[in-house]
Every structure is written in structure tokens, then in C-alpha cells.
Design a protein around this motif. Structure first.
Motif, PDB file in Angstrom:
ATOM      1  N   ARG A 267       0.834  -1.204   0.000  1.00  0.00           N
ATOM      2  CA  ARG A 267       0.000   0.000   0.000  1.00  0.00           C
ATOM      3  C   ARG A 267       0.872   1.260   0.000  1.00  0.00           C
ATOM      4  O   ARG A 267       0.558   2.245  -0.684  1.00  0.00           O
ATOM      5  CB  ARG A 267      -0.929   0.002   1.217  1.00  0.00           C
ATOM      6  CG  ARG A 267      -1.846   1.224   1.304  1.00  0.00           C
ATOM      7  CD  ARG A 267      -2.795   1.089   2.474  1.00  0.00           C
ATOM      8  NE  ARG A 267      -3.742   0.017   2.259  1.00  0.00           N
ATOM      9  CZ  ARG A 267      -4.873   0.133   1.571  1.00  0.00           C
ATOM     10  NH1 ARG A 267      -5.183   1.313   1.033  1.00  0.00           N
ATOM     11  NH2 ARG A 267      -5.682  -0.874   1.410  1.00  0.00           N
ATOM     12  N   ALA A 268       1.947   1.237   0.739  1.00  0.00           N
ATOM     13  CA  ALA A 268       2.835   2.408   0.806  1.00  0.00           C
ATOM     14  C   ALA A 268       3.497   2.671  -0.545  1.00  0.00           C
ATOM     15  O   ALA A 268       3.590   3.820  -0.994  1.00  0.00           O
ATOM     16  CB  ALA A 268       3.897   2.196   1.889  1.00  0.00           C
ATOM     17  N   ARG A 304       8.956   5.857   3.720  1.00  0.00           N
ATOM     18  CA  ARG A 304       9.264   5.804   5.156  1.00  0.00           C
ATOM     19  C   ARG A 304       8.924   4.421   5.720  1.00  0.00           C
ATOM     20  O   ARG A 304       7.848   3.874   5.476  1.00  0.00           O
ATOM     21  CB  ARG A 304       8.464   6.870   5.891  1.00  0.00           C
ATOM     22  CG  ARG A 304       8.726   6.901   7.392  1.00  0.00           C
ATOM     23  CD  ARG A 304       7.987   8.023   8.070  1.00  0.00           C
ATOM     24  NE  ARG A 304       8.481   9.334   7.616  1.00  0.00           N
ATOM     25  CZ  ARG A 304       8.025  10.492   8.106  1.00  0.00           C
ATOM     26  NH1 ARG A 304       7.069  10.490   9.039  1.00  0.00           N
ATOM     27  NH2 ARG A 304       8.511  11.638   7.655  1.00  0.00           N
ATOM     28  N   GLY A 305       9.886   3.877   6.489  1.00  0.00           N
ATOM     29  CA  GLY A 305       9.683   2.580   7.129  1.00  0.00           C
ATOM     30  C   GLY A 305      10.127   1.404   6.285  1.00  0.00           C
ATOM     31  O   GLY A 305      10.063   0.254   6.737  1.00  0.00           O
ATOM     32  N   ARG A 308      15.458   0.516   0.881  1.00  0.00           N
ATOM     33  CA  ARG A 308      15.396   0.693  -0.570  1.00  0.00           C
ATOM     34  C   ARG A 308      15.226  -0.647  -1.283  1.00  0.00           C
ATOM     35  O   ARG A 308      14.501  -0.757  -2.260  1.00  0.00           O
ATOM     36  CB  ARG A 308      16.663   1.400  -1.059  1.00  0.00           C
ATOM     37  CG  ARG A 308      16.569   1.811  -2.533  1.00  0.00           C
ATOM     38  CD  ARG A 308      17.707   2.734  -2.901  1.00  0.00           C
ATOM     39  NE  ARG A 308      17.715   3.933  -2.070  1.00  0.00           N
ATOM     40  CZ  ARG A 308      16.936   4.988  -2.304  1.00  0.00           C
ATOM     41  NH1 ARG A 308      16.084   4.984  -3.310  1.00  0.00           N
ATOM     42  NH2 ARG A 308      17.016   6.051  -1.519  1.00  0.00           N
ATOM     43  N   SER A 309      15.900  -1.675  -0.775  1.00  0.00           N
ATOM     44  CA  SER A 309      15.779  -3.001  -1.405  1.00  0.00           C
ATOM     45  C   SER A 309      14.343  -3.526  -1.305  1.00  0.00           C
ATOM     46  O   SER A 309      13.840  -4.175  -2.224  1.00  0.00           O
ATOM     47  CB  SER A 309      16.747  -3.984  -0.756  1.00  0.00           C
ATOM     48  OG  SER A 309      16.487  -4.114   0.648  1.00  0.00           O
ATOM     49  N   GLN A 310      13.675  -3.232  -0.167  1.00  0.00           N
ATOM     50  CA  GLN A 310      12.283  -3.650  -0.014  1.00  0.00           C
ATOM     51  C   GLN A 310      11.381  -2.908  -0.995  1.00  0.00           C
ATOM     52  O   GLN A 310      10.462  -3.505  -1.577  1.00  0.00           O
ATOM     53  CB  GLN A 310      11.814  -3.378   1.423  1.00  0.00           C
ATOM     54  CG  GLN A 310      12.459  -4.258   2.477  1.00  0.00           C
ATOM     55  CD  GLN A 310      12.001  -3.870   3.872  1.00  0.00           C
ATOM     56  OE1 GLN A 310      12.119  -2.705   4.284  1.00  0.00           O
ATOM     57  NE2 GLN A 310      11.470  -4.836   4.607  1.00  0.00           N
TER      58      GLN A 310
END
Length: 524
Positions: A267-268, A304-305, A308-310
């Protein structure tokens, strides 16, 4: 009533008359059988019992004669229902045309046996206002109904559902109800959210409505929005639009992943990508979103949270999902800017999914998700129109958690949006296939069923009756269950709020019946 200054009969014009019947208390009515003959339990004399048996035989001959003339099947009876009470029903009129003032059943009873507190009670107009739907087969009254009349009557929810086995008459009733709602003075707009059999298209066109189809060069962008309402601030409208678009993207992803909605990370990332896309273009599309997710943007953006890999991994996964609409086997309907314009003034808009093959379940669910977004676009326009929204194939909608969530939200906001949401299903036992027991998905489905203020029930299988009793609980009485068990075709039990219970048959002329019916080819 005679009009005129001197109370003299009119010598021109017409008189209006309303057929009436005696009103009996509900408890007494439940003890009267389908022919209106009072049971013999209260008759104590030998001559009284003999007269009662004679009356029963005469009533049975009259019933058989009347049923033969109408070609109508009488209500079912069985040994296991003896001694149990169901709602009383008179002999029905034949479908396809109307016999005005239906035949009053013959019966005999003393005043004390009938339980009447006065020599004569006369039934008046039904308690609900609205266009004429049909008549009560309990007392013969004209049955009127407007989707918002339950709320005006006692604050009952304006949302509803209809269930019934194949051939029970539920679709015919729904077409009659919605068509009459579009007429003056009610002037409701009807939105048919998915028409898999193509049977609503003819109804819409006959009423000056619009049929929306996609494919073969026709596109409907699920990320479109309506014009900003004058009474809404720019900030509030921007927030509403963003929420609708994220919801549309979640519904599409949920369909393509067999019911899995966004997790917080997805969602983010989708929200960040949509925000960027809205800055770049006035009309975002699924194709544009897919290109952005697959670009170097995912390597530069900060969420946020999330590491970068995620972010990159999540963006890549979402690219694979949405690319199915852009370059995969589901392309050609929803990935580009709209070429189909919705007519907000049309009395009825049908989103035709009849072009989807019966074996293409995934494409059918995708159509439902995208067309649900188009319905939201109309409802959130706050243009002052009252809209009746119909999910023709409710079981298709209930399979997807995101669509269930969106439907439930629309039910909660019906007062703000001016909507009345209706779902059509075959049997309530079907919901056991959609979600495991105890899941949030199943809880939301049950809340849709139990919180709907109007419930119209046609004939059901024994298994569905058991499921119905489990879902509705103590709110569904033994008398109602027995009534449902014995309903013939085209008779439906209406449950409106906590107080109104009636068995109703929709009335219509030959032309309307031929337009509304869906069983023309079932007999072979």
C-alpha cells in the motif's frame, strides 16, 4: 368518496375504488390455511365438525379449479409440516398479466373464532410508499415499495438483498422494482454492477438507459474520477480521489492474486507511485502506473519505514501484477484512458460483462472490480441523484475481500452518497465457499447480510434454509422458515426491518414480463 359541492354523483370522469379485505390479527392469520378455512380445533359440536368437513371439501374443489384455470402451482405441503404454522397465502394471480382484485378465498368462521375485536376491520394502503410492485398474496393489498421508504417508515436501512433458486422469480422482481423506481416522481438512477448474462441490457435500452461495454477498442479507466462537487473543498476532494484510486488498484490486485489484498508495504509503494503519477499527468492509468513502477523511479523513491531493497522488490512484484492488464492476456479494457463516457443523467446504466466467456472466471472478476470503481465515481460525485446499485451476481462480488470491503463501505455511507445497495444471490449456503470460518472476510460477508434492512427471500433448498437460520439467527422465525420452504415460483417473502413481513408477487403486463423474464429457454 363523491366529489362536488353538493355531494352529487359525478356525471363525467371516473371513480377510483380500492378493493379491501377484512384484517385479522397476525396470530390468527397464521392459523388459517392457504384456502382461508379455519382449522377445526375450536369447533366443539358434531354438526359444526360435519359442516367444517363439508366446507373443507368445497374449498379444496374450488382451489383445484382455480389453480387449473391459472396454470399456477399450489404451495407445497408435506407430512412433516403438519402442526407447524406458516404465513397464510391466498391463491395467486398468473404471471404475465394481472387479474385486478384477486379472488378472495372462501372461508367460514364465527367472530370469536376469527379473533376479531370489532365486527369488521378493513385493510388500508400498505405502510410503505413507492411505485407499485405487485400485491400481497396474504391479504391482496397493493404492494408499494421505494428503496428509501423503509427509512422513512421507521429508520430501517435502505440496503437490501434478494436470494432465490434458479427460476424462482427473483430477477423478474428486481427488474420490475428497479424499472419502476426510474419513473416519476421517484426518478432514481439504477446502476447494474455487472451483467454477465446480458439480460439487463435490453431492460436498460427499453427505458432510455445506457449500456457500457469494454473491449474491441473500448476502454474504461478505473482511475477516472468525477468532477469536483461545488460544495467540497479542493483539499477534501483531492483526499477522496486519492483514496478511490488506491482502492481501485487494491481491488484489481486482489482479483489477480485470488483474494490477497495489499499488505502495508504494498500500500505504501502504490500510494507513493500514484502520488508521483498524479504530479506528472492529469489522468493516471494502469499502464502509466506499471511503467512508473518498472522505471528507475523505484531506485530513487524514499518510502518511510522501508529499506530501498524492499521498495524495489515490492515495486517489481506490483509491476508483474499490473502488467497483466497492459501486455498480458487481460489487456484491452481497463489499462488506458477511457473512450467510454458514462452518462450521469441516464435512468439506468448497465455495465455489461456478458462478453466474458463463462469459463473466464479471472476476467469476469476483473471486470467486476474495475466496474465497481466506475460506480464509485458516479456515487462520489454528490450530484444530488439517488442511486440504486445492483450486484446482479452477488456471489461473484463476495468472492473477493477487496470488493466486499468496498461494498460494505458504500452501505455505511449510503446516507452521504444517496445510494441504496442491492445484492442478488442464489442461496446463502454459497457464502461458505468464499471464506474460511472465523476469517475477517466471512465476518464482513455476514455483516452485509445481517445489516441489510430489506431481505427478499424466494424458494430455497433445505441446505440453504439451514444456513439461513444459522446466519440470521433468532431474527428468522420458525413461521418464516416454513413459509420459505413452501413458496411457489414468483412468490417472495419480504422482510423489511423488524416489523414488516409479507409474501408478495410482482405484477406486470405481458410485454414487461417478456422483457424481464430469464427462463424462456429453460424448458427446451
Amino acid at each position: 368518496m363523491i366529489r362536488g359541492r353538493k355531494r352529487k354523483p359525478l356525471n363525467s370522469g371516473t371513480y377510483g375504488c380500492v378493493p379491501v379485505r377484512p384484517v385479522l390479527p397476525v396470530r390468527t392469520l397464521a392459523a388459517i390455511d392457504a384456502d382461508g378455512v379455519v382449522g377445526s380445533a375450536g369447533i366443539t359440536t358434531r354438526s359444526g365438525r360435519r359442516l367444517h368437513r363439508k366446507a373443507m371439501r368445497a374449498a379444496e374443489r374450488e382451489r383445484l379449479s382455480w389453480d387449473s384455470e391459472l396454470g399456477q402451482q399450489a404451495p407445497k405441503t408435506s407430512e412433516d409440516t403438519e402442526g407447524r404454522e406458516r404465513l397464510p397465502m391466498t391463491t395467486s394471480t398468473n404471471m404475465g398479466w394481472v387479474r385486478y382484485a384477486p379472488k378472495i378465498p372462501w372461508h367460514m368462521a364465527s367472530v370469536s373464532e376469527s379473533g376479531m375485536l370489532s365486527p369488521l376491520g378493513v385493510s388500508g394502503w400498505p405502510r410503505l410508499e413507492g411505485p407499485v410492485i405487485g400485491h400481497s398474496v396474504i391479504n391482496g393489498n397493493v404492494w408499494r415499495f421505494d428503496a428509501w421508504s423503509p427509512y422513512r417508515y421507521d429508520g430501517t436501512s435502505v440496503n437490501g438483498w434478494i436470494i432465490g433458486t434458479m427460476g424462482s422469480g427473483k430477477s423478474t422482481l428486481l427488474k420490475a422494482f428497479t424499472t419502476r423506481e426510474t419513473t416519476s416522481p421517484w426518478n432514481r438512477q439504477v446502476l447494474i454492477e455487472g451483467d454477465p448474462k446480458g439480460e439487463w441490457a435490453a431492460v436498460a435500452l427499453a427505458n432510455g438507459g445506457q449500456v457500457v461495454e469494454v473491449g474491441n477498442g473500448r476502454y474504461l479507466n478505473p482511475l477516472d474520477v468525477a468532477e469536483k462537487p461545488a460544495a467540497v473543498t479542493d483539499e477534501d476532494w483531492a483526499s477522496t480521489v486519492f483514496g478511490l484510486r488506491v482502492g481501485a488498484l487494491e481491488s484489481i490486485a486482489s482479483v489477480l492474486r485470488k483474494g490477497r489484498v495489499f499488505d502495508p508495504g504494498e500500500r505504501a509503494v502504490v500510494s507513493a507511485a500514484l502520488a508521483e503519477l498524479q504530479r506528472r499527468t492529469a489522468v493516471p492509468t494502469v499502464a502509466g502506473l506499471t511503467d512508473l513502477l518498472d522505471s528507475e523511479w523505484k531506485q530513487r523513491v524514499t518510502v518511510r519505514g522501508m529499506q530501498r531493497s524492499q521498495v524495489e522488490r515490492t515495486a517489481s512484484d506490483l509491476t508483474i501484477i499490473y502488467n497483466t492488464l497492459v501486455e498480458g492476456d487481460l489487456k484491452g479494457g481497463f489499462e488506458r484512458e477511457s473512450t467510454v463516457d458514462l452518462d450521469p443523467s441516464a435512468p439506468m446504466i448497465v455495465f455489461n460483462t456478458g462478453s466474458v466467456g463463462s469459463g473466464e472466471d479471472l476476467r469476469k472478476r476483473l471486470y467486476n472490480a474495475c466496474m465497481n470503481s466506475a460506480v464509485d465515481r458516479l456515487c462520489y460525485s454528490h450530484d444530488g441523484r439517488f442511486r440504486i446499485i445492483v450486484a446482479e451476481e452477488g456471489y461473484e462480488l463476495l468472492q473477493d475481500p477487496a470488493l466486499v470491503k468496498a461494498w460494505q463501505k458504500r452501505m455505511r455511507l449510503c446516507g452521504d452518497l444517496g445510494t441504496s445497495s442491492w445484492m442478488l444471490m442464489h442461496e446463502l449456503q454459497d457464502i461458505e465457499k468464499f471464506a474460511p470460518e472465523g476469517s475477517d472476510h466471512l465476518k464482513q460477508i455476514k455483516s452485509i447480510l445481517t445489516l441489510s434492512g430489506v431481505q427478499i427471500i424466494y424458494s430455497q433448498s433445505p441446505a440453504s434454509l439451514k444456513a439461513m437460520g444459522s446466519i440470521l439467527g433468532d431474527d428468522l422465525s420458525e413461521t418464516e422458515l416454513l413459509t420459505i420452504e413452501q413458496l411457489p415460483a414468483h412468490w417472495g417473502l419480504w422482510r423489511v426491518g423488524k416489523q414488516i413481513r409479507d409474501v408478495v408477487q410482482a405484477d406486470m403486463g405481458r410485454e414487461a414480463f417478456q422483457l424481464f423474464r430469464t427462463d424462456a429457454n429453460r424448458a427446451g
